[in-house]
Design a protein around this motif. Structure first.
Motif, PDB file in Angstrom:
ATOM      1  N   VAL A 191     -19.806  27.367  -9.409  1.00 46.06           N
ATOM      2  CA  VAL A 191     -19.922  25.960  -9.028  1.00 46.06           C
ATOM      3  C   VAL A 191     -19.971  25.845  -7.513  1.00 46.06           C
ATOM      4  N   GLN A 192     -20.683  24.829  -7.070  1.00 45.43           N
ATOM      5  CA  GLN A 192     -20.821  24.552  -5.647  1.00 45.43           C
ATOM      6  C   GLN A 192     -20.685  23.042  -5.471  1.00 45.43           C
ATOM      7  N   ALA A 246     -21.646  24.384   0.817  1.00 44.33           N
ATOM      8  CA  ALA A 246     -20.295  24.848   0.475  1.00 44.33           C
ATOM      9  C   ALA A 246     -20.362  26.237  -0.162  1.00 44.33           C
ATOM     10  N   PRO A 247     -19.282  26.982  -0.052  1.00 41.52           N
ATOM     11  CA  PRO A 247     -19.259  28.290  -0.723  1.00 41.52           C
ATOM     12  C   PRO A 247     -19.256  28.116  -2.246  1.00 41.52           C
ATOM     13  N   VAL A 248     -19.750  29.112  -2.934  1.00 44.55           N
ATOM     14  CA  VAL A 248     -19.780  29.092  -4.397  1.00 44.55           C
ATOM     15  C   VAL A 248     -18.412  29.523  -4.910  1.00 44.55           C
ATOM     16  N   HIS A 264     -24.120  13.236 -11.926  1.00 46.41           N
ATOM     17  CA  HIS A 264     -23.501  12.159 -11.152  1.00 46.41           C
ATOM     18  C   HIS A 264     -23.182  12.575  -9.716  1.00 46.41           C
ATOM     19  N   GLN A 265     -23.698  13.724  -9.318  1.00 49.31           N
ATOM     20  CA  GLN A 265     -23.581  14.253  -7.959  1.00 49.31           C
ATOM     21  C   GLN A 265     -22.136  14.449  -7.517  1.00 49.31           C
ATOM     22  N   LEU A 266     -21.272  14.802  -8.474  1.00 49.42           N
ATOM     23  CA  LEU A 266     -19.894  15.159  -8.162  1.00 49.42           C
ATOM     24  C   LEU A 266     -19.782  16.649  -7.882  1.00 49.42           C
ATOM     25  N   LEU A 267     -20.774  17.407  -8.326  1.00 49.68           N
ATOM     26  CA  LEU A 267     -20.960  18.814  -7.975  1.00 49.68           C
ATOM     27  C   LEU A 267     -22.425  18.981  -7.593  1.00 49.68           C
TER      28      LEU A 267
END
Length: 95
Positions: free
Chosen positions: A59-60, A65-67, A43-46
């Motif tokens: 997680v990114q 964004a940093p991991v 769902h493109q939340l992550l």
């Protein structure tokens, strides 16, 4: 003034304190964490969520964004709950 988590509260992205609505009665399994990770990415939340051999989750939020390193299944499920809470509170404020 800095908000500090109290007993039964969690911190979201280092600032907003979110009360735990329901105390956890069991620890989440890695399969449950994997299912939540898949849903958040689909769902493109992550942008990405990868289970490391150590049991940690990488997680990114966005491609640049940093991991973040999450310490196990509980942290992954907590992140999913925090994202859901953020979506629901944002949606209610825009109505």
């Amino acid at each position: 003034m800095v908000a500090r988590p109290r007993s039964g509260h969690r911190s979201y992205h280092g600032g907003i304190v979110i009360p735990a609505r329901y105390p956890r009665t069991r620890m989440p399994s890695s399969a449950e964490a994997g299912a939540w990770a898949e849903v958040l990415v689909r769902h493109q939340l992550l942008h990405a969520a990868v289970l490391a051999p150590t049991g940690q989750w990488l997680v990114q939020h966005h491609p640049d964004a940093p991991v973040r390193v999450l310490d196990g299944a509980t942290a992954m499920v907590d992140l999913a709950a925090e994202i859901q809470h953020h979506i629901r509170t944002t949606r209610n404020h825009t109505r």
